[in-house]
Design a protein around this motif. Sequence first.
Motif, PDB file in Angstrom:
ATOM      1  N   ALA A   1      17.726 -79.921  96.197  1.00  0.00           N
ATOM      2  CA  ALA A   1      16.449 -79.662  96.896  1.00  0.00           C
ATOM      3  C   ALA A   1      15.666 -80.566  97.735  1.00  0.00           C
ATOM      4  CB  ALA A   1      16.094 -80.690  94.976  1.00  0.00           C
ATOM      5  N   ALA A   2      16.071 -81.337  98.022  1.00  0.00           N
ATOM      6  CA  ALA A   2      15.712 -81.342  99.856  1.00  0.00           C
ATOM      7  C   ALA A   2      15.404 -80.808 100.884  1.00  0.00           C
ATOM      8  CB  ALA A   2      16.890 -82.561 100.456  1.00  0.00           C
ATOM      9  N   SER A   3      16.802 -79.437 100.238  1.00  0.00           N
ATOM     10  CA  SER A   3      16.988 -78.293 101.483  1.00  0.00           C
ATOM     11  C   SER A   3      15.877 -77.165 101.447  1.00  0.00           C
ATOM     12  CB  SER A   3      18.199 -77.689 101.061  1.00  0.00           C
ATOM     13  OG  SER A   3      17.941 -76.520 102.052  1.00  0.00           O
ATOM     14  N   ALA A   4      15.707 -76.982  99.767  1.00  0.00           N
ATOM     15  CA  ALA A   4      14.010 -76.117  99.205  1.00  0.00           C
ATOM     16  C   ALA A   4      12.978 -76.846 100.113  1.00  0.00           C
ATOM     17  CB  ALA A   4      14.000 -76.027  98.053  1.00  0.00           C
ATOM     18  N   PHE A   5      13.113 -78.182  99.964  1.00  0.00           N
ATOM     19  CA  PHE A   5      11.280 -79.418 100.173  1.00  0.00           C
ATOM     20  C   PHE A   5      11.617 -79.011 101.869  1.00  0.00           C
ATOM     21  CE2 PHE A   5      11.121 -80.941  95.247  1.00  0.00           C
ATOM     22  CZ  PHE A   5      10.475 -80.458  95.307  1.00  0.00           C
ATOM     23  N   ARG A   6      12.970 -78.973 102.309  1.00  0.00           N
ATOM     24  CA  ARG A   6      12.418 -79.729 103.482  1.00  0.00           C
ATOM     25  C   ARG A   6      11.869 -77.634 104.243  1.00  0.00           C
ATOM     26  NH1 ARG A   6      14.172 -83.106 106.815  1.00  0.00           N
ATOM     27  NH2 ARG A   6      16.236 -84.494 105.579  1.00  0.00           N
ATOM     28  N   ARG A   7      12.242 -76.992 103.548  1.00  0.00           N
ATOM     29  CA  ARG A   7      11.577 -75.200 104.217  1.00  0.00           C
ATOM     30  C   ARG A   7      10.300 -75.405 103.940  1.00  0.00           C
ATOM     31  NH1 ARG A   7      16.089 -71.245 100.796  1.00  0.00           N
ATOM     32  NH2 ARG A   7      14.722 -69.427 101.929  1.00  0.00           N
TER      33      ARG A   7
ATOM     34  N   VAL B   1       8.459 -77.664 104.144  1.00  0.00           N
ATOM     35  CA  VAL B   1       7.296 -78.107 104.897  1.00  0.00           C
ATOM     36  C   VAL B   1       7.277 -77.477 105.867  1.00  0.00           C
ATOM     37  CG1 VAL B   1       7.639 -80.465 103.224  1.00  0.00           C
ATOM     38  CG2 VAL B   1       9.064 -79.694 104.898  1.00  0.00           C
ATOM     39  N   ALA B   2       8.654 -76.576 106.102  1.00  0.00           N
ATOM     40  CA  ALA B   2       7.988 -75.985 107.519  1.00  0.00           C
ATOM     41  C   ALA B   2       7.571 -75.438 107.562  1.00  0.00           C
ATOM     42  CB  ALA B   2       9.282 -75.848 107.416  1.00  0.00           C
ATOM     43  N   LEU B   3       6.280 -74.688 106.564  1.00  0.00           N
ATOM     44  CA  LEU B   3       6.000 -73.465 105.627  1.00  0.00           C
ATOM     45  C   LEU B   3       4.158 -74.033 105.553  1.00  0.00           C
ATOM     46  CD1 LEU B   3       7.945 -71.059 103.390  1.00  0.00           C
ATOM     47  CD2 LEU B   3       7.412 -71.046 105.905  1.00  0.00           C
ATOM     48  N   ARG B   4       4.120 -75.152 104.724  1.00  0.00           N
ATOM     49  CA  ARG B   4       3.509 -75.732 104.779  1.00  0.00           C
ATOM     50  C   ARG B   4       3.093 -77.267 105.266  1.00  0.00           C
ATOM     51  NH1 ARG B   4       1.154 -74.350  98.853  1.00  0.00           N
ATOM     52  NH2 ARG B   4      -0.158 -72.194  99.633  1.00  0.00           N
ATOM     53  N   PRO B   5       3.483 -77.398 106.892  1.00  0.00           N
ATOM     54  CA  PRO B   5       3.362 -79.048 106.630  1.00  0.00           C
ATOM     55  C   PRO B   5       2.618 -80.144 106.485  1.00  0.00           C
ATOM     56  CG  PRO B   5       3.029 -77.553 108.710  1.00  0.00           C
ATOM     57  CD  PRO B   5       2.969 -76.704 107.314  1.00  0.00           C
ATOM     58  N   ASP B   6       1.125 -79.145 106.035  1.00  0.00           N
ATOM     59  CA  ASP B   6       0.722 -80.444 106.041  1.00  0.00           C
ATOM     60  C   ASP B   6       0.098 -80.473 104.367  1.00  0.00           C
ATOM     61  OD1 ASP B   6      -0.674 -78.326 105.354  1.00  0.00           O
ATOM     62  OD2 ASP B   6      -2.615 -78.228 105.275  1.00  0.00           O
ATOM     63  N   ASP B   7       1.382 -80.353 103.665  1.00  0.00           N
ATOM     64  CA  ASP B   7       1.552 -80.505 102.117  1.00  0.00           C
ATOM     65  C   ASP B   7       1.985 -81.779 101.824  1.00  0.00           C
ATOM     66  OD1 ASP B   7       2.023 -80.359  98.821  1.00  0.00           O
ATOM     67  OD2 ASP B   7       2.261 -77.919  99.699  1.00  0.00           O
TER      68      ASP B   7
ATOM     69  N   PRO C   1      11.745 -65.350 101.100  1.00  0.00           N
ATOM     70  CA  PRO C   1      12.542 -66.177 101.444  1.00  0.00           C
ATOM     71  C   PRO C   1      10.889 -67.545 102.386  1.00  0.00           C
ATOM     72  CG  PRO C   1      13.157 -64.728 102.554  1.00  0.00           C
ATOM     73  CD  PRO C   1      12.068 -64.494 101.747  1.00  0.00           C
ATOM     74  N   ASP C   2       9.914 -66.890 102.667  1.00  0.00           N
ATOM     75  CA  ASP C   2       8.601 -67.759 102.850  1.00  0.00           C
ATOM     76  C   ASP C   2       7.308 -67.371 102.008  1.00  0.00           C
ATOM     77  OD1 ASP C   2       9.626 -67.639 105.252  1.00  0.00           O
ATOM     78  OD2 ASP C   2       8.929 -65.764 105.456  1.00  0.00           O
ATOM     79  N   ASP C   3       8.250 -67.593 100.409  1.00  0.00           N
ATOM     80  CA  ASP C   3       6.709 -68.042  99.560  1.00  0.00           C
ATOM     81  C   ASP C   3       7.192 -69.443  98.792  1.00  0.00           C
ATOM     82  OD1 ASP C   3       5.521 -68.155  96.776  1.00  0.00           O
ATOM     83  OD2 ASP C   3       6.258 -66.243  95.957  1.00  0.00           O
ATOM     84  N   PRO C   4       5.428 -70.461  99.147  1.00  0.00           N
ATOM     85  CA  PRO C   4       5.779 -71.502  99.447  1.00  0.00           C
ATOM     86  C   PRO C   4       6.013 -72.077  97.587  1.00  0.00           C
ATOM     87  CG  PRO C   4       3.701 -70.648 100.948  1.00  0.00           C
ATOM     88  CD  PRO C   4       4.595 -69.612  99.896  1.00  0.00           C
TER      89      PRO C   4
END
Length: 275
Positions: A173-179, A181-187, A151-154
């Motif tokens: 798709a939005a759900s996956a991308f929200r997760r 950006v939570a892991l990588r907020p500077d992406d 679950p934490d694999d970007p």
Amino acid sequence: MIVFWMMTGLAAALAALAVLGGARRGAAAAPQAEIAAGLREIEELDRLKARGLMDEAAHAAARAEAARRLLAGEAAQADRPVRAGPRDRLWVLAGIGAATAAALGLYVLVGAPGLPDQGYEGRVDQWAETPDALQPPQLAAVVARVVRERPDDPQALAMLGAARFQADDPLGAASAFRRLVALRPDDGQAWARLGESLVRANDDRIGADAEAAFREAVRHDPDQLGARFFLGEAALRRGDAAQTRAQWRPLIAALDPSDPRRQDLERRMPPARAQ
């Protein structure tokens, strides 16, 4: 299995057609005989008049009465409820039995009786063996299982968002991308893909949440030209000419002069006000 269900459906349709046809034949027989008798009566009256055996007044009165009975018979046929005779029902039952036997025989020949339905996870296992040949929904199912395991694999989350977007599942798709950006907020790219998914989910309207995602994308990566397009489009729609120009100028500069997209942006961009 698909062929089996197709043939079963066809057999059911043919059986229903036989039922209706048989019922209508049973209902129409008596009125049709009455109508034919009325037509023969009118023809006989016309022959009698032609041979001089009936005068004009008597012929007109008799013909009018025959025509009245004929019209009454036609009206009765239209109003009569549909019923089938005993022999019609026999033929219909025989047709249904034959169609069912044919469908079962076809399933025995081409199907696999006794084999349980393949589970969803089994199908995902098969899809995972040939990822290059998968359709977007199938690829999304395969990647979703990877994300459940990691679950934490970007990278897996980015692939899941892209696959769901291609599979016309913008909310997924939005759900996956929200997760992501939570892991990588500077992406910046992840923020831009989140914004695009939100726009697609909102019937191509750029809502406040999508615009916020695009701002984050440009803040972390000014070269996110897709995000700049949507920010300029949102500004244009609310009449903010200065913001539209600020977002679209870098985008126009990055596009080839012969690119139709650049020409469209140049045509739509509001002119700068003279000082």
